[in-house]
Motif scaffolding. Structure first.
Motif, PDB file in Angstrom:
ATOM      1  N   UNK A   1      50.239  36.686  44.632  1.00 13.48           N
ATOM      2  CA  UNK A   1      49.828  37.604  45.696  1.00 13.48           C
ATOM      3  C   UNK A   1      50.660  38.865  45.532  1.00 13.48           C
ATOM      4  N   UNK A   2      49.971  39.994  45.429  1.00 14.96           N
ATOM      5  CA  UNK A   2      50.658  41.250  45.179  1.00 14.96           C
ATOM      6  C   UNK A   2      50.167  42.316  46.161  1.00 14.96           C
ATOM      7  N   UNK A   3      51.055  43.266  46.417  1.00 16.74           N
ATOM      8  CA  UNK A   3      50.694  44.380  47.305  1.00 16.74           C
ATOM      9  C   UNK A   3      49.846  45.387  46.536  1.00 16.74           C
TER      10      UNK A   3
ATOM     11  N   UNK B   1      49.328  48.455  50.340  1.00 15.83           N
ATOM     12  CA  UNK B   1      50.369  47.517  50.748  1.00 15.83           C
ATOM     13  C   UNK B   1      49.838  46.159  51.168  1.00 15.83           C
ATOM     14  N   UNK B   2      48.531  46.062  51.461  1.00 14.86           N
ATOM     15  CA  UNK B   2      47.970  44.746  51.774  1.00 14.86           C
ATOM     16  C   UNK B   2      48.105  43.824  50.559  1.00 14.86           C
ATOM     17  N   UNK B   3      48.236  42.546  50.834  1.00 19.06           N
ATOM     18  CA  UNK B   3      48.363  41.590  49.737  1.00 19.06           C
ATOM     19  C   UNK B   3      46.987  41.192  49.226  1.00 19.06           C
ATOM     20  N   UNK B   4      46.882  41.086  47.913  1.00 18.18           N
ATOM     21  CA  UNK B   4      45.638  40.646  47.292  1.00 18.18           C
ATOM     22  C   UNK B   4      46.016  39.634  46.211  1.00 18.18           C
ATOM     23  N   UNK B   5      45.120  38.673  45.976  1.00 13.09           N
ATOM     24  CA  UNK B   5      45.427  37.678  44.950  1.00 13.09           C
ATOM     25  C   UNK B   5      45.039  38.227  43.580  1.00 13.09           C
ATOM     26  N   UNK B   6      45.953  38.081  42.621  1.00 17.35           N
ATOM     27  CA  UNK B   6      45.662  38.516  41.253  1.00 17.35           C
ATOM     28  C   UNK B   6      45.640  37.303  40.323  1.00 17.35           C
ATOM     29  N   UNK B   7      44.833  37.410  39.297  1.00 13.41           N
ATOM     30  CA  UNK B   7      44.732  36.369  38.263  1.00 13.41           C
ATOM     31  C   UNK B   7      45.118  37.009  36.946  1.00 13.41           C
TER      32      UNK B   7
END
Lengths: 407, 407
Positions: A339-341, A399-405
């Protein structure tokens, strides 16, 4: 972007992934195993536990260069003992060591019967006489010190490796150490690749107006190999149903799974739909972007996954639907998720799970690379990760968190 | 365990790693590059930036199945236009679209000159007359909507890939899409393996007393491949200096680096020391366990790393000293390091950096597997990580943090 007209009926990504797993499960369950020599076993997955045929070490041996002695002879220190010979790390059985004597011994050499401890050379001094040598030992040693007992690493019958281990150098090392030459590994999934499209030509040819270079062929081959499977055969089919049938027959005769790209849109010249539709293939639309159109079916009993033809759609379809299955089968870890901003706000299409292309910045935030268009192959190549934006999300703020693959 | 007698003079792990890097730097700096076809380029590293020879997309094309029109004709909605033809995704240049007309167009097809927007099929309805068709468009579109412009992904001359990229499927895809057939990649380091020891036999042979199976040969080969380098040649030498010379000559003629195992202890039959010592090799002791004895040198201008012969020592020497260099060269990430809590107290040898074998437990703590003995090949195979215990540490308590290195 406009919503797709079939939104109501769209299948979710998770539902489609489950459908694919169901389609492939009979194949995965009957893949079986094969015997390979150790030299070919790197990266393969053990099909069964491997038991040791021998004790390891094979024989009692010295852990140090020094002197093998009877520990009882070190009761009073310093102790001086005659040196009656030398045991090197080489074939042969040394003579039994008599009490009151010492034998020079090398690391790895057989500890003679009778001896029960090894004194490291640094705790000794040797005196040379005209026709003999003695060793003076300055430090007492307990029974068994610096002696590697037979079977102290593994006993015959012990499990050296469980089933399901992806073989790396340390696993091959213990198999070789136990004298094993061949090993039963899971058979790898053989995947056939068929790219379709009347516009496709091979890189290196001259592109006429309306023609594009086939990027999906090489991308799918590379992705299959990277995911630990094997490429059975590759074909490029324009839009001739006869040629498609020939390719499918060839593929079905040699592969466990057939992957196609293109030919599943609503247009008139959609060769995958045209050939596989009448055979019961399901061509539908998934609530995702890119990669919406997806097909599943079978040809002569071999499962077929039909990915859309836009290169980015093809590659992301592979990463989302097939790579996880192939990687698990090959004992490879799943692609890492974090999870990244977000480095900037973004908008997403409601009702569709979006897989945006992104790059991790020096500050750890993720930025979107290029647009969402499924033709942006350079944008995908410049990316490190996919951003996995859920279907219900419409917008996200900086700045919201989003899931990265990880790619 | 007892301290080594030469502790005062022992080199640290970091000093030795630096010495090895210095030894290899001239070789690494002159490895050069080679041209390979895309089909052989998976996992290779770009030697130079790759510029696009073409615009991507190659031509202006449609993002949707629908109708190509003049946006100006949609000024009043609904608009009904005669359908004057169809453009599929196939070779050919469509006729210029006249104002007041529409052409059916497929995803990826050339957008005709004159047309400046595409209306998706779901926003249209088609009426069929005896000898003609019209399309009625229910929604206005801006100029350029659903049109992928030539060069909108990359322009001719743009950098598609920088130097130093390890090529994965998405990188090969963009190269193929740009019509590129061959690519300049860094040459891989060619490593020769020479295992030594009078006690060694090949797996599969019958082990006499005093003989052990050569585990280092296969372990080093697998480790070299896993680290992205190439095995140039492999040899097993007993303790004959003549045979060692032959092996070294063969290796030097074909490899960029020679790795040996065994033959560097203080014993009398230490063939690496015996042959390479007079040629200026440095055989010394590193303040580490396992892997204390280490040699560095050159043979006919080719750098030689001499690892100790105990299989665990050999493998850990490789991981500590060579794997980081090879992985960096091949564009692979360094082995992951984490700080983890110990599942139980441990004692370490003062003055030596210890690389203990460990396993990550379900609770995330790390437990030590087997003992520190350098013969415990089964213990190493059962491990997931090395515990990197600094030289100054004497003991650690349960729950203390220790650095682990993924295997």
């Amino acid at each position: 972007m406009n919503a797709h007209p079939h939104d109501q009926a769209d299948t979710s990504v998770d539902q489609h992934a489950e459908l694919i797993l169901d389609l492939l499960t009979p194949t995965l369950g009957t893949l079986g195993s094969e015997q390979v020599p150790l030299a070919d076993a790197l990266g393969r997955v053990t099909a069964a536990p491997v038991l040791s045929p021998v004790d390891l070490p094979l024989f009692r041996n010295s852990q140090m260069d020094g002197f093998a002695v009877h520990a009882e002879d070190l009761a009073s220190i310093p102790a001086t003992l005659p040196i009656v010979g030398e045991v090197a790390a080489r074939p042969g059985t040394p003579a039994r060591l008599l009490p009151g004597t010492a034998v020079r011994i090398m690391t790895g050499a057989v500890v003679p019967d009778g001896a029960n401890t090894v004194v490291p050379v640094e705790d000794t001094s040797v005196t040379l006489f005209t026709d003999a040598e003695t060793v003076t030992i300055g430090r007492a040693r307990a029974v068994g010190e610096y002696v590697r007992n037979r079977g102290s690493d593994a006993h015959a019958g012990d499990t050296l490796l469980p089933a399901g281990i992806r073989l790396g150098s340390r696993h091959l090392a213990v198999l070789a150490a136990a004298g094993i030459t061949d090993i039963e590994v899971k058979r790898r999934l053989r995947v056939a690749v068929i790219t379709t499209g009347a516009e496709l030509i091979a890189p290196g040819e001259h592109a006429l107006p309306g023609q594009v270079y086939d990027a999906n062929g090489i991308a799918l081959v590379a992705a299959i190999i990277s995911a630990g499977a094997v490429v059975a055969t590759t074909h490029r089919v324009v839009d001739d149903p006869e040629a498609m049938l020939v390719a499918l027959e060839w593929a079905a005769s040699t592969a466990d799974l057939i992957v196609t790209s293109g030919g599943i849109s609503m247009g008139d010249h959609e060769v995958v739909r045209e050939v596989l539709g009448p055979l019961g293939a399901h061509v539908g639309h998934i609530a995702m972007q890119p990669g919406g159109p997806q097909a599943t079916g079978e040809f002569q009993g071999v499962p077929v996954l039909g990915f859309p033809g836009n290169p980015v759609s093809t590659q992301i379809s592979f990463e989302v639907f097939l790579a996880p299955i192939l990687r698990a089968l090959a004992g490879l870890p799943a692609a890492a998720r974090h999870r990244r901003a977000l480095s900037a706000a973004l908008r997403s299409v409601p009702g569709k799970r979006q897989f945006l292309r992104g790059r991790i910045r020096a500050d750890g935030r993720v930025e979107v690379v290029a647009g969402p268009g499924s033709h942006l192959v350079a944008g995908l190549a410049a990316s490190d990760v996919l951003l996995d934006v859920p279907a219900h999300v419409i917008e996200l703020n900086e700045g919201d968190l989003v899931e990265t693959v990880d790619l």
